[in-house]
Design a protein around this motif. Structure first.
Motif, short mmCIF file in Angstrom:
data_model
loop_
_atom_site.label_atom_id
_atom_site.label_comp_id
_atom_site.label_asym_id
_atom_site.label_seq_id
_atom_site.Cartn_x
_atom_site.Cartn_y
_atom_site.Cartn_z
N ASP A 76 0.81 -1.22 0.00
CA ASP A 76 0.00 0.00 0.00
C ASP A 76 0.84 1.27 0.00
OD1 ASP A 76 -2.24 -1.57 -0.07
OD2 ASP A 76 -2.63 -1.47 2.08
N PRO A 77 1.89 1.39 0.84
CA PRO A 77 2.71 2.60 0.78
C PRO A 77 3.41 2.79 -0.57
CG PRO A 77 3.09 1.42 2.83
CD PRO A 77 2.30 0.50 1.94
N THR A 78 3.72 1.71 -1.25
CA THR A 78 4.37 1.81 -2.56
C THR A 78 3.43 2.38 -3.60
OG1 THR A 78 5.74 -0.11 -1.99
CG2 THR A 78 5.63 0.51 -4.31
N ALA A 79 2.15 2.04 -3.53
CA ALA A 79 1.17 2.53 -4.49
C ALA A 79 0.66 3.92 -4.17
CB ALA A 79 -0.02 1.56 -4.57
N LEU A 80 0.93 4.43 -2.97
CA LEU A 80 0.38 5.72 -2.55
C LEU A 80 0.85 6.89 -3.41
CD1 LEU A 80 -1.42 7.19 -0.55
CD2 LEU A 80 0.53 7.35 1.00
N PRO A 81 2.12 7.01 -3.81
CA PRO A 81 2.52 8.17 -4.63
C PRO A 81 1.73 8.30 -5.92
CG PRO A 81 4.46 7.07 -3.75
CD PRO A 81 3.30 6.20 -3.41
N ASP A 82 1.47 7.19 -6.61
CA ASP A 82 0.70 7.27 -7.85
C ASP A 82 -0.74 7.69 -7.58
OD1 ASP A 82 2.88 6.52 -9.35
OD2 ASP A 82 2.40 4.38 -9.29
N LEU A 83 -1.28 7.30 -6.43
CA LEU A 83 -2.64 7.73 -6.08
C LEU A 83 -2.68 9.24 -5.83
CD1 LEU A 83 -3.84 4.92 -3.63
CD2 LEU A 83 -4.54 5.26 -5.98
N LEU A 84 -1.71 9.74 -5.10
CA LEU A 84 -1.71 11.17 -4.78
C LEU A 84 -1.47 12.03 -6.00
CD1 LEU A 84 0.24 11.16 -1.39
CD2 LEU A 84 -2.23 11.04 -1.79
N ASP A 85 -0.79 11.48 -7.02
CA ASP A 85 -0.59 12.24 -8.26
C ASP A 85 -1.91 12.56 -8.95
OD1 ASP A 85 2.13 12.31 -7.90
OD2 ASP A 85 2.53 10.55 -9.17
N GLN A 86 -2.94 11.76 -8.69
CA GLN A 86 -4.24 11.96 -9.34
C GLN A 86 -5.13 12.94 -8.58
OE1 GLN A 86 -6.10 8.09 -10.10
NE2 GLN A 86 -4.10 7.11 -10.02
N VAL A 87 -4.72 13.33 -7.38
CA VAL A 87 -5.54 14.22 -6.56
C VAL A 87 -5.34 15.65 -7.04
CG1 VAL A 87 -5.99 15.07 -4.24
CG2 VAL A 87 -5.44 12.66 -4.61
N ASP A 88 -6.43 16.29 -7.43
CA ASP A 88 -6.37 17.66 -7.94
C ASP A 88 -6.98 18.60 -6.89
OD1 ASP A 88 -6.15 19.90 -9.46
OD2 ASP A 88 -7.85 19.46 -10.78
N GLY A 89 -6.13 19.21 -6.09
CA GLY A 89 -6.60 20.12 -5.06
C GLY A 89 -5.98 19.82 -3.71
N PRO A 90 -6.22 20.69 -2.74
CA PRO A 90 -5.64 20.50 -1.40
C PRO A 90 -6.34 19.39 -0.63
CG PRO A 90 -7.06 22.43 -1.42
CD PRO A 90 -7.00 21.94 -2.84
N VAL A 91 -5.63 18.82 0.32
CA VAL A 91 -6.15 17.77 1.20
C VAL A 91 -5.82 18.17 2.63
CG1 VAL A 91 -6.02 15.34 1.86
CG2 VAL A 91 -5.86 15.97 -0.55
N ASP A 92 -6.83 18.21 3.50
CA ASP A 92 -6.58 18.59 4.89
C ASP A 92 -6.73 17.43 5.86
OD1 ASP A 92 -9.28 18.25 4.79
OD2 ASP A 92 -9.82 20.21 5.59
N LEU A 93 -7.21 16.26 5.37
CA LEU A 93 -7.36 15.09 6.23
C LEU A 93 -7.04 13.84 5.44
CD1 LEU A 93 -8.29 13.73 8.89
CD2 LEU A 93 -10.62 13.74 7.98
N PHE A 94 -6.25 12.97 6.04
CA PHE A 94 -5.88 11.70 5.41
C PHE A 94 -6.12 10.59 6.41
CE2 PHE A 94 -2.92 8.26 4.47
CZ PHE A 94 -3.11 8.07 3.11
N LEU A 95 -6.96 9.62 6.02
CA LEU A 95 -7.28 8.47 6.87
C LEU A 95 -6.87 7.19 6.15
CD1 LEU A 95 -10.88 9.40 8.09
CD2 LEU A 95 -8.80 9.51 9.43
N ALA A 96 -6.23 6.30 6.87
CA ALA A 96 -5.82 5.01 6.30
C ALA A 96 -5.59 4.03 7.44
CB ALA A 96 -4.56 5.16 5.45
#
Length: 325
Positions: A185-205
């Motif tokens: 899961d941590p390895t795949a996280l960078p590619d996921l965050l590249d798709q996020v368009d905009g700010p993020v103020d909360l991250f749950l996992a």
């Protein structure tokens, strides 16, 4: 997580009861999921033919939008490629549209690395509240029952790993990826965050994302003000500088040690992560627990289309709950 701590007395804990407050709108949204006009637009039929190719090579007959539409119908109505071809052919005949329907072999070939149309950007300026989770999807090979019952040897990889990121505010899937089953899961996280368009103020996992690698990545992408809520393991220890400059993880460890994990969950809002698990259940109910495509690139295309299908269904209507007991 709660059932692990209350296993011995779970039968004595009263179950929460909720009531849907928007049945009329939600029922209509469920009906519209089977409406062909929701999935077939006039723009798609107008752009059915591919534009003229200006470089060397063969001229494609169908646009990427046409291939995407056919694959979407097959996924929504759970049809293999041959039946999808017949379904689209009958729809064109009923609509009286003079279009040629791609063959099932063309759908399979063009699905490899298909470029999907860009999603319209959200006009909301509110920061995202991101919940990330992953699940396994079967592909082919012997089932688990056959392997355990008859001790058959697994010949090929029989599942892929689907990673999804849900926005708690809008209820939409904002990032997704399909990987091999050995990708963490941590390895795949960078590619996921590249798709996020905009700010993020909360991250749950969940605890699979615990570690400095995840926290440093989130701080670099969205700033140090982002609130990261990841449960540390039972044997977690404080960092060397916890007394002078405690990190968010140090504060979580101290609060769990002082007040207990259940109290920490309620205080930090970690219970909202259950919506990510609910999303995985929706995927396996609506889309299915198994991928139909045979090759990895086609499976990635199928997963991307599945994300758009779920987002479209969510936009048609979602239930609103009110707790009654």
């Amino acid at each position: 997580m709660p059932h692990k701590f209350n296993a011995e007395r779970r039968d004595k804990i009263p179950k929460q009861r909720h009531r849907v407050t928007n049945w009329a709108e939600y029922n209509e949204g469920l009906r519209r999921r089977g409406d062909l006009t929701v999935w077939i637009s006039e723009d798609a039929l107008a752009l059915w033919s591919a534009p003229r190719r200006t470089t060397r090579g063969g001229q494609p007959h169908y646009s990427d939008l046409a291939i995407e539409l056919c694959l979407t119908l097959g996924l929504v109505f759970k049809q293999p490629l041959r039946q999808t071809q017949g379904l689209m052919r009958s729809i064109a005949r009923l609509l009286g549209v003079g279009i040629a329907v791609p063959d099932f072999s063309i759908l399979s070939r063009r699905g490899n690395g298909l470029t999907l149309r860009l999603k319209p950007r959200s006009k909301s300026d509110k920061p995202l509240q991101l919940v990330v989770d992953s699940t396994g999807l079967k592909i082919f090979g012997e089932g688990d029952w056959l392997e355990q019952k008859h001790k058959t040897k697994r010949k090929r990889r029989s599942w892929r790993k689907l990673h999804l990121g849900l926005d708690l505010v809008s209820g939409q899937i904002v990032c997704s990826d399909l990987t091999q089953d050995d990708v963490g899961d941590p390895t795949a996280l960078p590619d996921l965050l590249d798709q996020v368009d905009g700010p993020v103020d909360l991250f749950l996992a969940d605890g699979a994302y615990d570690g400095e690698r995840t926290s440093d990545l989130l701080a670099a992408r969205f700033g140090s003000a982002i609130e990261v809520t990841i449960p540390p393991p039972r044997n977690a220890i404080l960092s060397p500088n916890a007394a002078k400059d405690p990190t968010a993880r140090d504060r979580h460890i101290a609060e769990i040690a002082a007040r207990g994990r259940m109290v920490w969950q309620k205080a930090t809002g970690y219970n909202q992560r259950s919506r990510g698990e609910t999303l995985m259940g929706r995927w396996k109910t609506v889309i299915g627990p198994k991928l139909k495509a045979r090759t990895f690139e086609n499976q990635k295309t199928e997963a991307k289309i599945g994300v758009r299908v779920l987002n479209r269904m969510t936009g048609l209507g979602s239930p609103s709950f009110k707790r009654t007991a």
